[in-house]
Design a protein around this motif. Structure first.
Motif, PDB file in Angstrom:
ATOM      1  N   LEU A 174       0.742  -1.151   0.020  1.00  0.00           N
ATOM      2  CA  LEU A 174       0.079   0.152  -0.057  1.00  0.00           C
ATOM      3  C   LEU A 174       0.873   1.207  -0.060  1.00  0.00           C
ATOM      4  N   SER A 175       0.376   2.221  -0.195  1.00  0.00           N
ATOM      5  CA  SER A 175       1.058   3.406  -0.115  1.00  0.00           C
ATOM      6  C   SER A 175       0.561   4.352   1.100  1.00  0.00           C
ATOM      7  N   GLY A 176       1.147   5.342   1.355  1.00  0.00           N
ATOM      8  CA  GLY A 176       0.725   6.417   2.324  1.00  0.00           C
ATOM      9  C   GLY A 176      -0.832   7.185   2.002  1.00  0.00           C
ATOM     10  N   VAL A 177      -1.082   7.037   0.932  1.00  0.00           N
ATOM     11  CA  VAL A 177      -2.261   7.442   0.321  1.00  0.00           C
ATOM     12  C   VAL A 177      -3.443   6.632   1.018  1.00  0.00           C
ATOM     13  N   ASP A 178      -3.294   5.110   0.904  1.00  0.00           N
ATOM     14  CA  ASP A 178      -4.417   4.551   1.533  1.00  0.00           C
ATOM     15  C   ASP A 178      -4.746   4.621   2.838  1.00  0.00           C
ATOM     16  N   GLY A 179      -6.060   4.922   3.007  1.00  0.00           N
ATOM     17  CA  GLY A 179      -6.584   4.926   4.398  1.00  0.00           C
ATOM     18  C   GLY A 179      -5.800   6.394   5.060  1.00  0.00           C
ATOM     19  N   MET A 180      -5.307   7.259   4.265  1.00  0.00           N
ATOM     20  CA  MET A 180      -4.430   8.392   4.649  1.00  0.00           C
ATOM     21  C   MET A 180      -3.348   7.701   5.717  1.00  0.00           C
ATOM     22  N   LEU A 181      -2.799   6.891   5.455  1.00  0.00           N
ATOM     23  CA  LEU A 181      -1.763   6.048   6.226  1.00  0.00           C
ATOM     24  C   LEU A 181      -0.635   7.059   6.516  1.00  0.00           C
ATOM     25  N   ILE A 182      -0.042   7.918   5.685  1.00  0.00           N
ATOM     26  CA  ILE A 182       0.878   8.725   5.881  1.00  0.00           C
ATOM     27  C   ILE A 182       0.423  10.273   5.641  1.00  0.00           C
ATOM     28  N   GLN A 183       0.073  10.944   6.712  1.00  0.00           N
ATOM     29  CA  GLN A 183      -0.153  12.334   6.703  1.00  0.00           C
ATOM     30  C   GLN A 183       0.794  13.300   6.303  1.00  0.00           C
ATOM     31  N   ALA A 184       0.567  14.338   5.731  1.00  0.00           N
ATOM     32  CA  ALA A 184       1.698  15.207   5.348  1.00  0.00           C
ATOM     33  C   ALA A 184       1.323  16.623   5.114  1.00  0.00           C
ATOM     34  N   GLY A 193      -1.860 -11.153   9.515  1.00  0.00           N
ATOM     35  CA  GLY A 193      -0.529 -12.325   9.112  1.00  0.00           C
ATOM     36  C   GLY A 193       0.316 -11.583   8.083  1.00  0.00           C
ATOM     37  N   PHE A 194      -0.009 -10.608   7.658  1.00  0.00           N
ATOM     38  CA  PHE A 194       0.670 -10.034   6.351  1.00  0.00           C
ATOM     39  C   PHE A 194       1.746  -9.101   6.868  1.00  0.00           C
ATOM     40  N   ILE A 195       2.920  -9.067   5.829  1.00  0.00           N
ATOM     41  CA  ILE A 195       3.995  -8.076   5.986  1.00  0.00           C
ATOM     42  C   ILE A 195       3.585  -6.999   5.252  1.00  0.00           C
ATOM     43  N   PRO A 196       3.531  -5.582   5.926  1.00  0.00           N
ATOM     44  CA  PRO A 196       3.056  -4.573   5.082  1.00  0.00           C
ATOM     45  C   PRO A 196       4.332  -4.141   4.406  1.00  0.00           C
ATOM     46  N   VAL A 197       4.241  -3.657   3.275  1.00  0.00           N
ATOM     47  CA  VAL A 197       5.300  -3.001   2.128  1.00  0.00           C
ATOM     48  C   VAL A 197       4.521  -1.674   1.881  1.00  0.00           C
ATOM     49  N   ILE A 198       5.264  -0.607   2.323  1.00  0.00           N
ATOM     50  CA  ILE A 198       4.646   0.819   2.343  1.00  0.00           C
ATOM     51  C   ILE A 198       5.353   1.755   1.242  1.00  0.00           C
ATOM     52  N   ALA A 199       4.699   2.403   0.354  1.00  0.00           N
ATOM     53  CA  ALA A 199       5.321   3.402  -0.637  1.00  0.00           C
ATOM     54  C   ALA A 199       5.199   4.603  -0.142  1.00  0.00           C
ATOM     55  N   PRO A 200       6.472   5.287  -0.030  1.00  0.00           N
ATOM     56  CA  PRO A 200       6.434   6.599   0.573  1.00  0.00           C
ATOM     57  C   PRO A 200       5.527   7.758  -0.144  1.00  0.00           C
ATOM     58  N   ILE A 201       4.289   7.710  -0.224  1.00  0.00           N
ATOM     59  CA  ILE A 201       3.420   8.869  -0.958  1.00  0.00           C
ATOM     60  C   ILE A 201       2.516   9.302   0.470  1.00  0.00           C
ATOM     61  N   GLY A 202       2.459  10.793   0.714  1.00  0.00           N
ATOM     62  CA  GLY A 202       1.684  11.391   1.674  1.00  0.00           C
ATOM     63  C   GLY A 202       0.543  12.212   1.139  1.00  0.00           C
ATOM     64  N   ILE A 203      -0.438  12.309   1.953  1.00  0.00           N
ATOM     65  CA  ILE A 203      -1.583  12.786   1.420  1.00  0.00           C
ATOM     66  C   ILE A 203      -1.863  14.060   2.848  1.00  0.00           C
ATOM     67  N   ASP A 204      -2.636  15.156   2.290  1.00  0.00           N
ATOM     68  CA  ASP A 204      -3.262  15.687   3.377  1.00  0.00           C
ATOM     69  C   ASP A 204      -4.860  15.772   3.476  1.00  0.00           C
TER      70      ASP A 204
END
Length: 261
Positions: A93-103, A133-144
């Motif tokens: 997933l990326s930081g956009v999904d579910g506002m995972l990474i807010q910026a 049971g999953f390994i999260p793999v995160i792409a560093p895209i943020g969202i406001d």
């Protein structure tokens, strides 16, 4: 764990076997990846010009589209496929999904464009993925809050994710065995080094060339609850187990001499 996209995709299968074994033993890995070379390659093929300011890519709308396409599309899924091919379960997933990474925009946004600083990380999403049971793999895209996307430096994103999860140690997987110092005419890996010592080694020329951005990136990951960063080579056999359980591998970067213990 932070890793460049090209580095992680090129690692041998034994690295991913070990990742699976650690997960099966109760360790819960989280991967934040970059992908700068692949982004530059794609921008070149598309004829889109870009540049860098203090190591950060100038990011207009066209560049941002390519950054998201390469990171969240190509690199992220390449890593997920490799993990799954070696027997573990992974979810990208990326930081956009579910506002995972807010910026929010960086201070010099007028000069550099849509590059962001992390304001918050939705740790519940990551924890939920791990609980399944999953390994999260995160792409560093943020969202406001307005839906604007931001290109986030992978090291900055990894440090923020690690801090928000309450992790004290982060592993940076590279193509070098650690920070090297010449002792009695021989290059040796330093087991522990402080931020101040790194600055001195850069000033003296002991750390030079391509190692400078590696150590500066590792230092950038030390924030919040993250007390140390371990730089390791992903090609060393058993590197993850050593870094997580045994020690004695790579270089530990700590804030001060108090962290040497």
């Amino acid at each position: 764990m932070k890793c460049g996209g090209s580095t992680l995709a090129a690692l041998p299968n034994r690295f991913f076997d070990e990742l699976r074994e650690l997960q099966q033993s109760g360790i819960r890995p989280v991967i934040v990846h970059g992908g700068g070379p692949a982004i530059s390659e794609t921008l070149g093929k598309l004829g889109i010009e870009t540049g860098f300011v203090n190591g950060l890519r100038k990011t207009n709308d066209d560049v941002l589209d390519v950054v998201e396409m390469v990171l969240a599309g190509r690199i992220n899924k390449e890593i997920v496929r490799k993990i799954q091919t070696n027997g573990a379960k992974s979810l990208g997933l990326s930081g956009v999904d579910g506002m995972l990474i807010q910026a929010r925009p960086v201070a010099n946004a007028a000069e550099i464009g849509f590059v962001g600083d992390v304001t918050d990380v939705n740790a519940a999403i990551i924890e939920g993925i791990m609980d399944m049971g999953f390994i999260p793999v995160i792409a560093p895209i943020g969202i406001d809050d307005q839906g604007q996307r931001y290109n986030i430096n992978a090291d900055t994103a990894a440090g923020a994710v690690a801090s928000r999860l309450g992790v004290e140690r982060m592993i940076v997987v590279t193509d070098v065995p650690g920070i090297l110092k010449t002792v009695d005419g021989q290059k040796q890996v330093l087991p522990v080094v402080t931020v101040e010592e790194i600055d001195a080694m850069i000033a003296s020329g002991e750390i030079y060339g391509g190692m400078i951005p590696k150590v500066r990136a590792a230092i950038a990951c030390i924030q919040g609850r993250v007390r140390e960063v371990v730089i390791v080579s992903g090609e060393e056999p058993g590197v993850l187990t050593k870094a997580v359980r045994k020690g004695g591998v790579g270089t530990r970067i700590v804030q001060s001499n108090e962290g040497r213990v």
